[in-house]
Structure formats: structure tokens, C-alpha cells
Design a protein around this motif. Structure first.
Motif, PDB file in Angstrom:
ATOM      1  N   THR A   1      -6.597   4.861   0.432  1.00 53.01           N
ATOM      2  CA  THR A   1      -5.352   4.877   1.232  1.00 53.01           C
ATOM      3  C   THR A   1      -4.445   3.750   0.757  1.00 53.01           C
ATOM      4  O   THR A   1      -4.810   3.003  -0.155  1.00 53.01           O
ATOM      5  N   ALA A   2      -3.277   3.626   1.397  1.00 55.23           N
ATOM      6  CA  ALA A   2      -2.311   2.603   0.977  1.00 55.23           C
ATOM      7  C   ALA A   2      -2.893   1.202   1.105  1.00 55.23           C
ATOM      8  O   ALA A   2      -2.495   0.283   0.403  1.00 55.23           O
ATOM      9  N   THR A   3      -3.862   1.041   2.034  1.00 51.71           N
ATOM     10  CA  THR A   3      -4.405  -0.311   2.246  1.00 51.71           C
ATOM     11  C   THR A   3      -5.525  -0.665   1.263  1.00 51.71           C
ATOM     12  O   THR A   3      -5.885  -1.818   1.133  1.00 51.71           O
TER      13      THR A   3
ATOM     14  N   LEU B   1      -5.624   0.502  -2.197  1.00 55.71           N
ATOM     15  CA  LEU B   1      -5.200   1.155  -3.453  1.00 55.71           C
ATOM     16  C   LEU B   1      -5.975   0.657  -4.665  1.00 55.71           C
ATOM     17  O   LEU B   1      -5.833   1.189  -5.762  1.00 55.71           O
TER      18      LEU B   1
ATOM     19  N   LEU C   1       0.534   3.536  -9.418  1.00 51.14           N
ATOM     20  CA  LEU C   1       0.958   3.417  -8.015  1.00 51.14           C
ATOM     21  C   LEU C   1       0.747   2.005  -7.503  1.00 51.14           C
ATOM     22  O   LEU C   1       1.616   1.434  -6.845  1.00 51.14           O
ATOM     23  N   GLU C   2      -0.426   1.461  -7.850  1.00 53.13           N
ATOM     24  CA  GLU C   2      -0.744   0.107  -7.379  1.00 53.13           C
ATOM     25  C   GLU C   2       0.269  -0.895  -7.935  1.00 53.13           C
ATOM     26  O   GLU C   2       0.791  -1.732  -7.192  1.00 53.13           O
ATOM     27  N   ASN C   3       0.574  -0.731  -9.242  1.00 54.78           N
ATOM     28  CA  ASN C   3       1.562  -1.635  -9.860  1.00 54.78           C
ATOM     29  C   ASN C   3       2.903  -1.515  -9.163  1.00 54.78           C
ATOM     30  O   ASN C   3       3.561  -2.507  -8.859  1.00 54.78           O
ATOM     31  N   SER C   4       3.277  -0.231  -8.926  1.00 53.00           N
ATOM     32  CA  SER C   4       4.585  -0.016  -8.330  1.00 53.00           C
ATOM     33  C   SER C   4       4.608  -0.550  -6.893  1.00 53.00           C
ATOM     34  O   SER C   4       5.597  -1.147  -6.467  1.00 53.00           O
ATOM     35  N   PHE C   5       3.487  -0.388  -6.149  1.00 49.21           N
ATOM     36  CA  PHE C   5       3.394  -0.950  -4.793  1.00 49.21           C
ATOM     37  C   PHE C   5       3.539  -2.465  -4.835  1.00 49.21           C
ATOM     38  O   PHE C   5       4.275  -3.036  -4.047  1.00 49.21           O
ATOM     39  N   ASP C   6       2.807  -3.070  -5.796  1.00 48.56           N
ATOM     40  CA  ASP C   6       2.868  -4.533  -5.922  1.00 48.56           C
ATOM     41  C   ASP C   6       4.285  -4.980  -6.246  1.00 48.56           C
ATOM     42  O   ASP C   6       4.789  -5.956  -5.688  1.00 48.56           O
TER      43      ASP C   6
ATOM     44  N   GLN D   1       7.034  -3.407  -5.589  1.00 51.44           N
ATOM     45  CA  GLN D   1       7.891  -3.236  -4.403  1.00 51.44           C
ATOM     46  C   GLN D   1       7.704  -4.399  -3.443  1.00 51.44           C
ATOM     47  O   GLN D   1       8.673  -4.960  -2.928  1.00 51.44           O
ATOM     48  N   LYS D   2       6.416  -4.764  -3.246  1.00 55.38           N
ATOM     49  CA  LYS D   2       6.119  -5.852  -2.301  1.00 55.38           C
ATOM     50  C   LYS D   2       6.795  -7.135  -2.782  1.00 55.38           C
ATOM     51  O   LYS D   2       7.434  -7.854  -2.032  1.00 55.38           O
TER      52      LYS D   2
END
Ligand code: ADP
Length: 459
Positions: free
Chosen positions: A195-197, A199, A226-231, A233-234
Motif C-alpha cells: 500500500t502507499a504506506t 511502498l 512509484l516509490e521514487n516519484s512518491f519520495d 513529491q514528498k
């Protein structure tokens, strides 16, 4: 319906169809050959009896009693012999008379030499026989009880075997598809737990080079992205909040200070000017963020039209000089352009002006002399713009990072900024299917080279 069930049913249907087609071919060819063989047997029987009658001169009564005796035990062949004029010379059993020959039938046998037909389940053959230069017509008929029983048994065996095979095939299909889909089920349950939490979790991938491990690897690669892009974004949100907090805190501190104790007009003016400055910085930051968002759009949502790059550079220059009158910007054309089309590209006017203004502003603000030069050059299909300055330059290690959002180099103290200009410019260039490269070294100025494809000439 689950894919597993679909595949099992399809597998069973296909194999069952093949099996049934095979069984039908076996049955119909057996049926056909039984019929053919029995006609041949009838023919042999007819000739044998005719030989006994004409050649061996066995008398009629003996032949008839043999027929009646055999009839009790086996399916004896009933034979009748006629001459050309439909005169009956011999008949095994006139009282039974299965064939009931007609004159027309005898004429047909005489004409064709042979006649074969079915009468109910009885097979009948008519042939001609020559003896002492006289031609006779012989009919022979019998019921192939033995052949029909064999055929019936074959049909039953094929039916039972096919039905059993279909059931076995279905069960086998279920078993095989269960085995084949077991790893997919594992992948599904693995994937459900990501999940998103969390990744950072990945699917198990085996050493095997099969489609499933390929799927797991591809899925894992997608998770990496996705994880890179999430990071990213954060990090981006963190940076924005940080950048917004600094001027906002400054504004609040300034206003609190002004409210704190009575001040003279000049002090109030200074406080208002400082607050205004910080508010302007905030507006600049939010504008840059808005532009970055626009440049990240799907290209199909942005309006493109034919634009002349020299006009865009002039617009950008005008914009920069209006806000920074002390800057100086030169434009140099490397060739004479007889054909205006060579300077024309397909682009979005607003975004391209923002990109060029960023490069011009950077060139001036990171140079002691606040000067920057733009050279415009065209070749067959491309137009190249070089933004050159003689400023402080960029060190080799920093060159790798200058296109990262919010990154500011060691020279940031020279001038204010947010580290959004270059990533925004790069996005805009990429949106226009162009390329951007930088050449620079510490203390030796910088050269940003942007290349776009020209629109094909209409001449
Ligand atoms: P900003 O200009 O707001 O700092 P940019 O994204 O435009 O942000 O640039 C990122 C960094 O790249 C700058 O902080 C600076 O260190 C470096 N840089 C960009 N252009 C130049 C230039 N022409 N000369 C020297 N350094 C530059």
C-alpha cells in the motif's frame, strides 16, 4: 468467470471436440467398410451358388434344404437366379422371398452388370452370371447380424470412452490450471499487501526466466518508479512549505514588531516596504510553481502554434530588463536569415518566454557585470540558442543537480531565488521536444544550449 475456470472449460471443449471428431471418423469408417465387405461377401455367395447350380449340377431341392438348414444357425444368403426373360430358374425360398424381384430390377442388373441396394436393414446385390453363352441375373440378400452387433458394440465403446475421457480431461484441466495459476495467486496476495504506506515492499521474484518472474520484475520496477516519484513529491511539498514559511514568518515578525510599540512614519514605511518585498517574493514563488505545474501538463492540453524564436527571445529580454533595468542582454544572429521559416518552431508562447527569461535572468544575476548574451543559429532542421555569460560559473559536482527542483548552488548567496527556474526551463524545453545542455566550470561563466526542431519550410 475466473480466468482459471475459463481456461479449463476451453481446454475441455477443445479436447472433447477433437475426441468426438476422432470417434465419429472411426465409427463412420467402420460402418462404411462393414457395408462394403458384406456386399463383397454377398457377391461371392451368389457366384458360389450359381456355380453349384450350373456347373456342379446340384439339384434344386438339395440347395434349398441346405439354405433352410443354415438359416437356422447363421444369416444365410438368400439367392435367386433369373434368365433374361425374367423366368425364375432357382430360388432358395420362394415362400420367404425377401427381395421380391421385379422385371425392371432384372433388366437393370442385365444392363448395368451389378446392382447394390438396401432393403430395410437387409443388403441386396444383383449380378450377372454367364454360363454356356447365356447370361443370367442372380440376386443375393442377407442381414449382416454379426456386422451390426460389432458396429453397435463399437458405438457403445466409443460413447463410454469419450464420456469418460471428457470427465477425466475436465478434472485434469482443473488440476493443471490450479497448478499453473498458483504462482499468480501468490503474486496477487503479495501485491495486495503493498500500500502507499509500505511502498518499499517488493514482490518475490524467482531466478527462473519465465513470464511470471518477468511480470514480478516489471511490477517491482514500476514500484521503484512509484516509490521514487512518491519520495520526490514528498520532498517537493516539504521544499514548498519551507520556501513559503520563510517569507511568511518574516512578514509576521515585521508586522508584530510594528504593532508592538508606537513608531514614527519613517519606521512604519520601512516596515511596510519590507513586508511588501516579502509578499512580492511569495507571489514570484507561487507564479513559478504555477508555471511548473503548467509545464508538467500533458502536451495535448497545451496550445501550440508557429512562433519565431528571435521574437520570443526579444520578449523574454524585454521582460527581464523591465524588472532589472541594470542588466544588459545582447542578441547575436550567427547567420543571415533569408528564410524566416528557419527561425519558426511550434510552441507555446507563454511557456517559452518564461523559459528564455529564466535563462537570461540567471545569466545576468550570476555575473558580476550583469551581462548575458544570446546567440541564435540555425542548421537544416534545428534552431540552436546559446545563453552565454561570463559569471561565476557552476562547479562540476553542482552541474548534476541544477535541474533538480529547489536545488540552489553554492553561488546562491549572490542573488535571491528558489531553485525552480532551471527545472521549470528543462520541463518546458522537453515539452517542446527540444533539448537543453549546459557547459560551465567554476569561475568561467556558463553556456546553456537549447535546441529545437524548426517547422518544415512551406516554400
Ligand atoms: P535560482 O536561480 O532561483 O537559484 P535556478 O533553478 O534557476 O534557481 O538555478 C539553480 C542553480 O543553478 C542556481 O542556484 C545556481 O547555483 C545555478 N545556476 C543557474 N544558472 C547559472 C548561471 N548562469 N551561472 C551560474 N550558476 C547558475
Amino acid at each position: 468467470m475466473k480466468l482459471r475456470t475459463q481456461i479449463t472449460i476451453l481446454f475441455t471443449l477443445i479436447t472433447a471436440t477433437i475426441l468426438l471428431a476422432f470417434a465419429s471418423v472411426v465409427y463412420y469408417s467402420s460402418k462404411h467398410s462393414r457395408e462394403r465387405e458384406f456386399f463383397n461377401l454377398l457377391k461371392d455367395e451368389a457366384i458360389t451358388k450359381a456355380n453349384l447350380f450350373f456347373e456342379a449340377n446340384v439339384d434344386t431341392l438339395t440347395l434349398q434344404s441346405i439354405y433352410r438348414m443354415n438359416r437356422e444357425v447363421i444369416n444365410e444368403v438368400e439367392v435367386a437366379i433369373y434368365d433374361r426373360r425374367f423366368k425364375l430358374l432357382y430360388h432358395d425360398a420362394v415362400d420367404i422371398d425377401i427381395v421380391q424381384e421385379t422385371e425392371e430390377m432384372i433388366n437393370q442388373i442385365m444392363q448395368n452388370g451389378e446392382l447394390r441396394f438396401m432393403q430395410n436393414d437387409w443388403q441386396v446385390i444383383g449380378i450377372t452370371y454367364t454360363n454356356n453363352q447365356e447370361t443370367y441375373a442372380i440376386t443375393a440378400a442377407a442381414f449382416d447380424g454379426y456386422g451390426y452387433t460389432k458396429l453397435h458394440n463399437l458405438r457403445q465403446t466409443l460413447f463410454v470412452l469419450s464420456s469418460l475421457s471428457i470427465v477425466v480431461l475436465y478434472l485434469l484441466g482443473l488440476f493443471l490450471s490450479k497448478r499453473a495459476f498458483a504462482p499468480i495467486k501468490e503474486v496477487i496476495s503479495n501485491a495486495k499487501s503493498i500500500t502507499a504506506t509500505n511502498l518499499d515492499l517488493r514482490l518475490k521474484s524467482s531466478e527462473k526466466k519465465d513470464e511470471l518472474s518477468e511480470l514480478s520484475n516489471t511490477f517491482n520496477e514500476m514500484l521503484d518508479r512509484l516509490e521514487n516519484s512518491f519520495d520526490a513529491q514528498k520532498q517537493f511539498v516539504y521544499n514548498i512549505s519551507h520556501e513559503l514559511r520563510t517569507p511568511l514568518s518574516a512578514i509576521i515578525a515585521e508586522l508584530e514588531l510594528s504593532l508592538g510599540k508606537e513608531k514614527n512614519t519613517q519606521e512604519y514605511r520601512t516596515a511596510i516596504e519590507n513586508t511588501l518585498n516579502d509578499a512580492r517574493k511569495l507571489v514570484k514563488l507561487s507564479n513559478s510553481l504555477l508555471d511548473l505545474a503548467k509545464a508538467s501538463y500533458d502536451p495535448t492540453e497545451i496550445k501550440f502554434k508557429p512562433l519565431r524564436v528571435d521574437e520570443l527571445v526579444l520578449d523574454a529580454r524585454h521582460q527581464v530588463l523591465r524588472l532589472n533595468p541594470t542588466y544588459s542582454i545582447d542578441i547575436r544572429f550567427e547567420q543571415n536569415f533569408d528564410d524566416d521559416q528557419k527561425l519558426t518552431i511550434s510552441g507555446n508562447q507563454y511557456l517559452l518566454t518564461v523559459a528564455f527569461a529564466n535563462l537570461l535572468e540567471n545569466g545576468c544575476k550570476f555575473s558580476e557585470d550583469s551581462r548575458c548574451m544570446v546567440s541564435i543559429e540555425v542548421d537544416k532542421s534545428d534552431v540552436t540558442l546559446k545563453f552565454i555569460d561570463n559569471g561565476v560559473g557552476i562547479s562540476e559536482e553542482e552541474l548534476e543537480n541544477i535541474f533538480t527542483p529547489f536545488y540552489r548552488g553554492a553561488n546562491k548567496s549572490i542573488s535571491a531565488g528558489y531553485g525552480i527556474g532551471l527545472p521549470l526551463t528543462q520541463k518546458i524545453v522537453q515539452l517542446h521536444k527540444g533539448s537543453i545542455r549546459v557547459k560551465s566550470a567554476q569561475g568561467q561563466g556558463a553556456e546553456f544550449c537549447v535546441i529545437f526542431e524548426c517547422l518544415p519550410s512551406t516554400l
